[in-house]
Scaffold this motif. Structure first.
Motif, short mmCIF file in Angstrom:
data_model
loop_
_atom_site.label_atom_id
_atom_site.label_comp_id
_atom_site.label_asym_id
_atom_site.label_seq_id
_atom_site.Cartn_x
_atom_site.Cartn_y
_atom_site.Cartn_z
N LEU A 49 0.84 -1.21 0.00
CA LEU A 49 0.00 0.00 0.00
C LEU A 49 0.87 1.26 0.00
CD1 LEU A 49 -2.83 -1.02 2.51
CD2 LEU A 49 -2.99 -0.85 0.02
N ALA A 81 -0.48 5.06 -0.73
CA ALA A 81 -1.58 5.09 0.23
C ALA A 81 -1.06 5.41 1.63
CB ALA A 81 -2.31 3.75 0.25
N ASP A 82 -1.83 6.19 2.35
CA ASP A 82 -1.54 6.49 3.75
C ASP A 82 -2.53 5.69 4.59
OD1 ASP A 82 -0.78 7.56 6.15
OD2 ASP A 82 -1.71 9.53 5.82
N ILE A 83 -2.04 4.70 5.33
CA ILE A 83 -2.92 3.86 6.14
C ILE A 83 -3.35 4.63 7.37
CG2 ILE A 83 -3.12 1.71 7.43
CD1 ILE A 83 -1.02 0.50 5.60
N PHE A 143 -8.68 -2.17 5.98
CA PHE A 143 -7.73 -1.07 5.99
C PHE A 143 -8.44 0.19 5.51
CE2 PHE A 143 -5.22 -4.85 5.68
CZ PHE A 143 -4.03 -4.59 6.34
N VAL A 194 -7.67 3.73 4.19
CA VAL A 194 -6.50 4.40 3.66
C VAL A 194 -6.91 5.68 2.93
CG1 VAL A 194 -5.30 2.19 3.40
CG2 VAL A 194 -6.53 3.16 1.46
N TRP A 227 -5.81 8.24 -0.22
CA TRP A 227 -5.04 8.43 -1.44
C TRP A 227 -5.17 9.89 -1.87
CZ3 TRP A 227 -6.22 3.07 -1.48
CH2 TRP A 227 -5.20 2.25 -1.94
#
Length: 210
Positions: A23, A28-30, A47, A49, A51
């Motif tokens: 990811l 992507a930032d979880i 998850f 996330v 974007w």
């Protein structure tokens, strides 16, 4: 853009890190990881996330599925804000105005389980009693749930149902003649963990609004 991914992977050390690395390479930032189940040697996690732009679901599936043992079950937009406490906010509003308990429930509960809309249905007449702003005005005809039997929408016990393009969850509201129905058209079917969360909320709202 915030997106929810439901991912199944081997329940072993390092597997979660593999998902996170893929990811990360996609930008992507979880924001949040929700554990749904751990059994039979596999794990299923949601998850949430973020974007910076539009998400290509096919690319996400392809990149994650290239890792042995990882399976992407669904990718869909979500409005749930990680770190917030929408369940507590919902109960606070219900306690402030118990007379509107079920109307408040219908307005707020979709965001708790990444649903698109919710309604309450009279189990005796099949009529809509409350509906959130995105819900259809009727469960029949265009935009509704044509072809779905009323008994399927108002089961005696909490249940999930896939009906055409809809993923549904139906929960009887204790000590009332009402059923709460939640729906989404994107993503996976409602998981048992999501149902359990909704059941607990409905039980408390029922007590307050009684």
């Amino acid at each position: 853009m915030m997106v929810r991914l439901r991912v199944s992977f081997p329940d072993r050390p390092g597997a979660l890190g593999q998902v996170a690395r893929v990811l990360g390479t996609l930008g992507a930032d979880i924001l949040q990881v929700t554990v749904l189940e751990r059994q039979t040697g596999r794990a299923v996690d949601d998850f949430t996330v973020s974007w910076p732009g539009t998400v290509d679901a096919d690319t996400v599936r392809e990149r994650l599925s290239a890792v042995p043992g990882i399976r992407v079950e669904a990718v869909w937009p979500t409005r749930e804000i990680p770190g917030s406490a929408p369940d507590y906010d919902l109960l606070k509003h219900v306690a402030t105005d118990p007379g509107r308990a079920f109307a408040t429930l219908v307005d707020a509960v979709p965001d708790l389980v990444s649903a698109e809309w919710a309604v309450t249905v009279d189990s005796g007449t099949g009529e809509l009693v409350h509906r959130s702003w995105q819900a259809p005005s009727s469960l029949d005809g265009a935009g509704g749930l044509a072809g779905v039997k009323a008994a399927d929408l108002t089961p005696l016990r909490p249940a999930t149902l896939d009906a055409g393009r809809y993923r549904l969850m139906s929960l009887p509201i204790p000590d009332t003649h009402l059923h709460l129905i939640l729906a989404r058209t994107e993503g996976s079917s409602f998981h048992r963990a999501e149902m359990d969360r909704a059941i607990r909320i409905v039980e408390v709202v029922s007590i307050i609004g009684r």
